[in-house]
Design an enzyme around this catalytic site. Structure first.
Site, PDB file in Angstrom:
ATOM      1  N   ARG A 122      -3.643  -4.209 -16.190  1.00  0.00           N
ATOM      2  CA  ARG A 122      -4.371  -3.027 -15.705  1.00  0.00           C
ATOM      3  C   ARG A 122      -5.384  -2.597 -16.748  1.00  0.00           C
ATOM      4  NH1 ARG A 122      -0.373   1.057 -12.354  1.00  0.00           N
ATOM      5  NH2 ARG A 122      -0.813   0.146 -10.334  1.00  0.00           N
ATOM      6  N   GLN A 127      -9.932  -4.003 -13.150  1.00  0.00           N
ATOM      7  CA  GLN A 127      -9.697  -2.948 -12.153  1.00  0.00           C
ATOM      8  C   GLN A 127     -10.019  -3.398 -10.721  1.00  0.00           C
ATOM      9  OE1 GLN A 127     -11.949   0.567 -13.079  1.00  0.00           O
ATOM     10  NE2 GLN A 127     -10.076   1.696 -13.494  1.00  0.00           N
ATOM     11  N   ASP A 130      -7.255  -5.493  -9.121  1.00  0.00           N
ATOM     12  CA  ASP A 130      -5.907  -4.962  -9.262  1.00  0.00           C
ATOM     13  C   ASP A 130      -5.275  -4.652  -7.901  1.00  0.00           C
ATOM     14  OD1 ASP A 130      -3.610  -3.608  -9.900  1.00  0.00           O
ATOM     15  OD2 ASP A 130      -4.571  -2.104 -11.167  1.00  0.00           O
ATOM     16  N   SER A 133      -2.795  -1.639  -7.592  1.00  0.00           N
ATOM     17  CA  SER A 133      -3.435  -0.325  -7.431  1.00  0.00           C
ATOM     18  C   SER A 133      -3.957  -0.143  -6.011  1.00  0.00           C
ATOM     19  CB  SER A 133      -4.587  -0.159  -8.422  1.00  0.00           C
ATOM     20  OG  SER A 133      -4.078  -0.042  -9.719  1.00  0.00           O
ATOM     21  N   TYR A 227       1.141   2.479 -18.507  1.00  0.00           N
ATOM     22  CA  TYR A 227       2.485   2.509 -17.944  1.00  0.00           C
ATOM     23  C   TYR A 227       3.396   3.376 -18.800  1.00  0.00           C
ATOM     24  CZ  TYR A 227       1.313  -1.387 -14.830  1.00  0.00           C
ATOM     25  OH  TYR A 227       0.762  -2.167 -13.851  1.00  0.00           O
TER      26      TYR A 227
HETATM   27  P1  NAI Z   1       2.194   3.255 -11.370  1.00  0.00           P
HETATM   28  O1  NAI Z   1       2.716   2.445 -12.498  1.00  0.00           O
HETATM   29  O2  NAI Z   1       0.723   3.460 -11.239  1.00  0.00           O
HETATM   30  O3  NAI Z   1       2.870   4.706 -11.377  1.00  0.00           O
HETATM   31  C1  NAI Z   1       4.198   4.924 -11.649  1.00  0.00           C
HETATM   32  C2  NAI Z   1       4.292   6.245 -12.373  1.00  0.00           C
HETATM   33  O4  NAI Z   1       5.654   6.571 -12.564  1.00  0.00           O
HETATM   34  C3  NAI Z   1       3.633   6.238 -13.757  1.00  0.00           C
HETATM   35  O5  NAI Z   1       2.668   7.262 -13.832  1.00  0.00           O
HETATM   36  C4  NAI Z   1       4.807   6.492 -14.709  1.00  0.00           C
HETATM   37  O6  NAI Z   1       4.430   7.213 -15.850  1.00  0.00           O
HETATM   38  C5  NAI Z   1       5.752   7.253 -13.792  1.00  0.00           C
HETATM   39  N1  NAI Z   1       7.138   7.276 -14.260  1.00  0.00           N
HETATM   40  C6  NAI Z   1       7.888   6.293 -14.837  1.00  0.00           C
HETATM   41  N2  NAI Z   1       9.117   6.726 -15.100  1.00  0.00           N
HETATM   42  C7  NAI Z   1       9.183   8.021 -14.675  1.00  0.00           C
HETATM   43  C8  NAI Z   1      10.205   9.000 -14.664  1.00  0.00           C
HETATM   44  N3  NAI Z   1      11.402   8.748 -15.162  1.00  0.00           N
HETATM   45  N4  NAI Z   1       9.913  10.211 -14.157  1.00  0.00           N
HETATM   46  C9  NAI Z   1       8.676  10.478 -13.643  1.00  0.00           C
HETATM   47  N5  NAI Z   1       7.663   9.597 -13.630  1.00  0.00           N
HETATM   48  C10 NAI Z   1       7.911   8.376 -14.131  1.00  0.00           C
HETATM   49  O7  NAI Z   1       2.804   2.624 -10.037  1.00  0.00           O
HETATM   50  P2  NAI Z   1       2.167   2.687  -8.582  1.00  0.00           P
HETATM   51  O8  NAI Z   1       1.216   1.576  -8.442  1.00  0.00           O
HETATM   52  O9  NAI Z   1       1.725   4.074  -8.313  1.00  0.00           O
HETATM   53  O10 NAI Z   1       3.425   2.368  -7.671  1.00  0.00           O
HETATM   54  C11 NAI Z   1       4.440   3.337  -7.518  1.00  0.00           C
HETATM   55  C12 NAI Z   1       5.630   2.766  -6.774  1.00  0.00           C
HETATM   56  O11 NAI Z   1       5.289   2.489  -5.423  1.00  0.00           O
HETATM   57  C13 NAI Z   1       6.149   1.452  -7.349  1.00  0.00           C
HETATM   58  O12 NAI Z   1       7.562   1.488  -7.375  1.00  0.00           O
HETATM   59  C14 NAI Z   1       5.642   0.418  -6.373  1.00  0.00           C
HETATM   60  O13 NAI Z   1       6.426  -0.748  -6.373  1.00  0.00           O
HETATM   61  C15 NAI Z   1       5.787   1.199  -5.098  1.00  0.00           C
HETATM   62  N6  NAI Z   1       5.060   0.698  -3.940  1.00  0.00           N
HETATM   63  C16 NAI Z   1       5.779   0.740  -2.781  1.00  0.00           C
HETATM   64  C17 NAI Z   1       5.230   0.310  -1.612  1.00  0.00           C
HETATM   65  C18 NAI Z   1       6.051   0.429  -0.375  1.00  0.00           C
HETATM   66  O14 NAI Z   1       5.679  -0.096   0.666  1.00  0.00           O
HETATM   67  N7  NAI Z   1       7.188   1.099  -0.420  1.00  0.00           N
HETATM   68  C19 NAI Z   1       3.891  -0.276  -1.580  1.00  0.00           C
HETATM   69  C20 NAI Z   1       3.182  -0.234  -2.834  1.00  0.00           C
HETATM   70  C21 NAI Z   1       3.786   0.248  -3.992  1.00  0.00           C
END
Ligand code: NAI
Length: 389
Positions: A122, A127, A130, A133, A227
């Protein structure tokens, strides 16, 4: 050079890796496209549209793969599908190689060069390639719409002749790509939004979207590459107390917290769900990584303690037309980055290539994946020995 675009085979998957508009732009850079007939049908991209943009539409997958240098798809192939890939060809797709070691071994044994698009770093340069994202953007948006539709209440504040309706309170856990999109979407629907993240650097972004940042007096967990990193027990205890307090007042909780390479942190315990208002909704985007909510069932919607918990794992597919368009644009940028005049330009010293190239020439070339498959000191297992896995 020619790429082949199969029809996605994962159950319920509606997206397609390359949309018709991308075909023309790739052809201008000497990358031709073959598409399996019907590959784009569920995303509303017809064979005729592909043809009019210059793609070859093949009636069978074998015909599409026969003269292809690369296969570009979204979901990882099954082990059986790996056997259909041509030796020496390249696979570009989501692979999750750190947790899919059998797949990596099978790709190496088949002498397929593989690029895991989920491993693209990332960085600013990467970008536009990605996919995590772009697809998380769709997921964050969709999560809020599902919550709004499931909640037996309005999202916005309404002043009507039948009385004043208070706005819904939405709590977002994790303010990364999906979380920020969820905040924006919930705000546009008129909800009062709070968000919590262990990386304090996102506070400003959360506030700029009109939400309140839940500040917890604990160490900042900002790690490398945007991250989060693992935290100590004291910090986790304070955060759990804050989440419990805010979840109890929320109508909707959207869970998006993730630390790469680990199972999703459990943030919303069964007791916290029990303390939520009846009729409230939890949408857990981390369902596939065992969930941020202790009660989430991946792929299912359940009602527990009067709270509806949504664990869909196919959010981008539910928005298939735009998710495909965004994925396809990511692929265009990636393919044009790793080719020149229709020939591969896979420089192992390049940061993007080094991060995402997993297998090449029958070998596992990604150091971290290699170490997982064959820990230092363990006896070497020839990749060919796993071919039938
Ligand atoms: P990202 O890495 O951009 O954001 C994750 C955030 O969680 C980060 O800002 C991080 O600091 C925060 N984080 C980590 N540990 C934490 C904690 N203990 N308390 C609070 N915040 C915490 O990830 P992104 O791209 O936003 O994806 C988020 C989730 O959505 C992932 O689990 C991904 O696999 C999932 N996802 C699910 C889909 C679905 O169909 N269900 C589709 C696409 C993504």
């Amino acid at each position: 050079m020619r790429i082949a675009v199969p029809k996605e085979t994962a159950p319920g998957e509606r997206r397609v890796a390359i949309v018709p508009e991308t075909v023309k732009r790739l052809a201008a850079k000497k990358v031709e496209t073959s598409v399996l007939a019907g590959a784009g049908a569920l995303s509303f991209a017809s064979d005729e549209e592909y043809k009019s943009h210059g793609a070859r539409v093949d009636a069978t997958l074998d015909a599409a793969l026969a003269d292809a240098d690369a296969v570009v798809q979204i979901r990882p192939p099954t082990l059986d599908e790996v056997k259909r890939l041509k030796e020496g060809s390249t696979l570009v797709s989501l692979l999750y190689p750190l947790v899919s070691l059998d797949l990596v071994k099978a790709l190496a044994a088949r002498k397929v060069t593989s690029i895991a698009v989920d491993m693209i770093p990332r960085t600013t340069l990467a970008q536009m390639m990605d996919v995590l994202s772009s697809q998380a953007t769709a997921a964050g948006y969709e999560a809020v719409l599902i919550a709004a539709q499931t909640l037996p209440r309005f999202f916005p504040m309404l002043m009507t002749a039948a009385g004043t309706i208070a706005p819904a309170r939405v709590l977002i856990l994790g303010a990364g790509v999906a979380g920020l999109q969820a905040i924006g979407t919930a705000r546009r629907l008129g909800a009062v939004v709070e968000a919590f993240d262990v990386r304090k650097v996102v506070k400003e972004q959360v506030e700029s979207l009109g939400a309140k940042f839940v500040d917890v007096d604990a160490e900042d967990a900002a790690g490398a590459g945007g991250y989060a990193k693992e935290q100590g027990e004291e910090a986790k205890r304070k955060q759990a107390a804050a989440i419990a307090e805010h979840a109890a007042k929320a109508d909707v909780v959207i869970c998006t917290a993730l630390i790469p390479g680990r199972r999703a942190p459990t943030l919303l315990t069964a007791d916290m769900v029990k303390a939520m208002k009846p009729g409230s909704v939890v949408v857990d985007l981390a369902a596939e990584q065992q969930g941020n909510c202790e009660l989430t069932k991946p792929g299912e919607v359940t009602v527990q303690h009067g709270v509806t918990i949504v664990g869909y794992t196919d959010m981008p597919s539910r928005l298939c037309a735009h998710s495909s368009q965004m994925y396809s644009r990511n692929m265009e940028k990636l393919l044009l980055y790793v080719t020149k005049d229709g020939a591969w330009k896979l420089d192992p010293k390049d940061e993007i290539v080094a991060g995402s190239l997993i297998t090449q020439g029958g070998e596992i070339v990604h150091p971290k994946v290699k170490e997982l498959v064959q820990p230092k000191g363990a006896a070497a297992t020839p990749a060919a020995g796993v071919a039938g896995a």
